[in-house]
Design a protein around this motif. Structure first.
Motif, mmCIF file in Angstrom:
data_model
loop_
_atom_site.group_PDB
_atom_site.id
_atom_site.type_symbol
_atom_site.label_atom_id
_atom_site.label_comp_id
_atom_site.label_asym_id
_atom_site.label_seq_id
_atom_site.Cartn_x
_atom_site.Cartn_y
_atom_site.Cartn_z
ATOM 1 N N ASN A 45 -21.570 -7.825 -49.243
ATOM 2 C CA ASN A 45 -20.731 -8.608 -50.162
ATOM 3 C C ASN A 45 -20.985 -10.115 -50.053
ATOM 4 O OD1 ASN A 45 -19.311 -6.554 -51.522
ATOM 5 N ND2 ASN A 45 -17.885 -6.343 -49.809
ATOM 6 N N TRP A 46 -22.238 -10.488 -49.793
ATOM 7 C CA TRP A 46 -22.521 -11.905 -49.565
ATOM 8 C C TRP A 46 -22.286 -12.758 -50.813
ATOM 9 C CZ3 TRP A 46 -22.263 -15.302 -46.128
ATOM 10 C CH2 TRP A 46 -22.787 -16.580 -46.346
ATOM 11 N N GLN A 47 -22.667 -12.263 -51.986
ATOM 12 C CA GLN A 47 -22.501 -13.074 -53.188
ATOM 13 C C GLN A 47 -21.039 -13.402 -53.446
ATOM 14 O OE1 GLN A 47 -25.374 -14.216 -54.647
ATOM 15 N NE2 GLN A 47 -23.909 -15.633 -55.571
ATOM 16 N N ALA A 48 -20.159 -12.421 -53.193
ATOM 17 C CA ALA A 48 -18.722 -12.670 -53.354
ATOM 18 C C ALA A 48 -18.254 -13.724 -52.363
ATOM 19 C CB ALA A 48 -17.943 -11.375 -53.156
ATOM 20 N N ALA A 49 -18.777 -13.643 -51.122
ATOM 21 C CA ALA A 49 -18.399 -14.624 -50.095
ATOM 22 C C ALA A 49 -18.871 -16.018 -50.483
ATOM 23 C CB ALA A 49 -18.988 -14.219 -48.751
#
Length: 422
Positions: A403-407
């Protein structure tokens, strides 16, 4: 699964097919091989082929050097000629090979395939370094190479091969870093190093960053006689000198003075004390009979939906358990400001920042590799092995954290103006 047609083959595959050894030649070579030992053994076919091919290449180099082939009439009165052969043993990744190296009368021949003074062929050093990086001692590597390949080398040679890595370690430790790391995990593990004939426990400081692509990157290795906020301050200063300008969140254990050290170099950084460390320290105060119940009540604090709910649950925990374990709630209250930052993020991001598990997992992998060693002879030997081991571990870091893009989108909102524009 469908088999690719000729038109579907890549250029590399076509080249590989074109360069294949003819089956008839392979059959001829293998006709006397009755067992794996005949092919791969100490005096097997592969070793004989290596010897034959190397000697043929050396002969070809000599012909090129002189300007004429062996026995050619062009060599008459040419001013230089072949002058017999010398013996030379070279170590390869499949064993020692005894070569006959051609010489010329004027002593001008400088072979390339096996250069003068060269005692090891490409592949051998890499094999030794690979074994060393997996935790084998020099004596173990010596025995391993002897058993598998019949190579008889000294522990001193192995040390010399691995010592060549030290220049690479220095270059890596001093390399420039990115300007921004959204998350940096800071932790230490302990190893034994001999200093002035005395074996001491020393701290290995590790900084693991997550870059803007969400990829993990080890920023450096430092060794000191103890773990303390003062030394961590010097580590942070070095990171800054190597180009790091901003860290959004620093995940640390509960070491006293650590948050202050971080904020002195990176005043905008949010310090997140590891919740897992806090839980462990709390449970260390609890008797075995109460441990499961206390752990369940603590979970109500760090899994709360909001920081207000978490504080309410902490107050309820204190009312229930302070009579038996007053230091637990007191410790959580003392660290509350540093324990809370992860509540600002949605649940799918919290796991990435409320714990130092990422670097603890790294530490566990390192401990498996160094467990065979009673103590390192010096700091350089420790850094050499840790660096090589870390390079192997890093090969598994082949994708961004979950979920890096959300972070990153969340960071762009919370840390407005601090996420560089791509």
């Amino acid at each position: 699964m469908a088999i690719a047609s000729d038109t579907q083959l890549s250029e590399g595959e076509k080249m590989a097919e074109e360069n294949e050894v003819p089956a008839e030649l392979l059959d001829e070579l293998l006709k006397n091989c009755k067992s794996p030992e005949d092919l791969l053994g100490k005096n097997g076919l592969l070793k004989q082929l290596s010897k034959g091919l190397l000697e043929r290449m050396l002969e070809a180099e000599m012909s090129d050097h002189l300007g004429y082939d062996r026995y050619s009439v062009e060599g008459h009165h040419s001013g230089n000629s072949r002058n017999g052969k010398g013996n030379k043993t070279v170590t390869t990744d499949s064993g020692d090979i005894k070569l006959r190296v051609p010489r010329d009368r004027q002593g001008e021949f400088e072979p390339i395939v096996v250069a003068k003074g060269q005692r090891r062929l490409p592949g051998f050093d890499e094999k030794v370094i690979s074994l060393y990086a997996r935790g084998m001692t020099t004596r173990e590597i010596q025995g391993h190479l002897e058993d598998l390949y019949g190579i008889d080398i000294s522990p001193t040679l192995i040390s010399q091969v691995t010592a060549a890595v030290l220049d690479e370690v220095v270059a890596w430790q001093n390399r420039p870093l990115d300007t921004v790391y959204p998350i940096v995990y800071l932790d230490a593990l302990w190893i034994k190093i001999r200093t002035d004939r005395v074996t001491q426990n020393q701290a290995v400081y590790l900084a693991l960053g997550v870059n803007l692509e969400g990829e993990k990157e080890l920023l450096g290795i430092w060794v000191a006689q103890s773990e303390g906020a003062k030394f961590w301050l010097s580590v942070l200063t070095e990171l800054k000198n190597r180009g790091v300008q901003d860290i959004f969140i620093a995940c640390v254990d509960g070491l006293k003075g650590f948050p202050d050290a971080i904020e002195s170099e990176f005043p905008k950084t949010q310090v997140q004390v590891c919740v897992v460390h806090q839980i462990r320290n709390s449970l260390n105060l609890v008797t075995w009979t109460n441990r499961k119940e206390v752990a369940r009540d603590l979970k109500g604090i760090y899994t709360a939906a909001t920081v207000d709910e978490a504080r309410t649950n902490l107050d309820a925990f204190a009312q229930k358990w302070d009579a038996n374990y007053p230091m637990i709630s007191k410790s959580w209250l003392a660290n509350w400001e540093r324990l809370c930052p992860f509540f600002d993020y949605p649940p799918e991001i919290r796991k990435a920042i409320y714990t130092t598990n990422a670097i603890e997992s790294l530490n566990r992998s390192l401990r498996k590799i160094i467990k065979n060693r009673g103590a390192f002879p010096n700091e350089e030997a420790a850094k050499k092995l840790l660096y090589l081991a870390l390079q192997n571990i890093a090969k598994k870091w082949n994708r961004p954290i979950h979920n890096w893009q959300a972070a990153l989108n969340r960071f762009a909102i919370m840390f407005e103006g601090r996420v560089p524009l791509s």
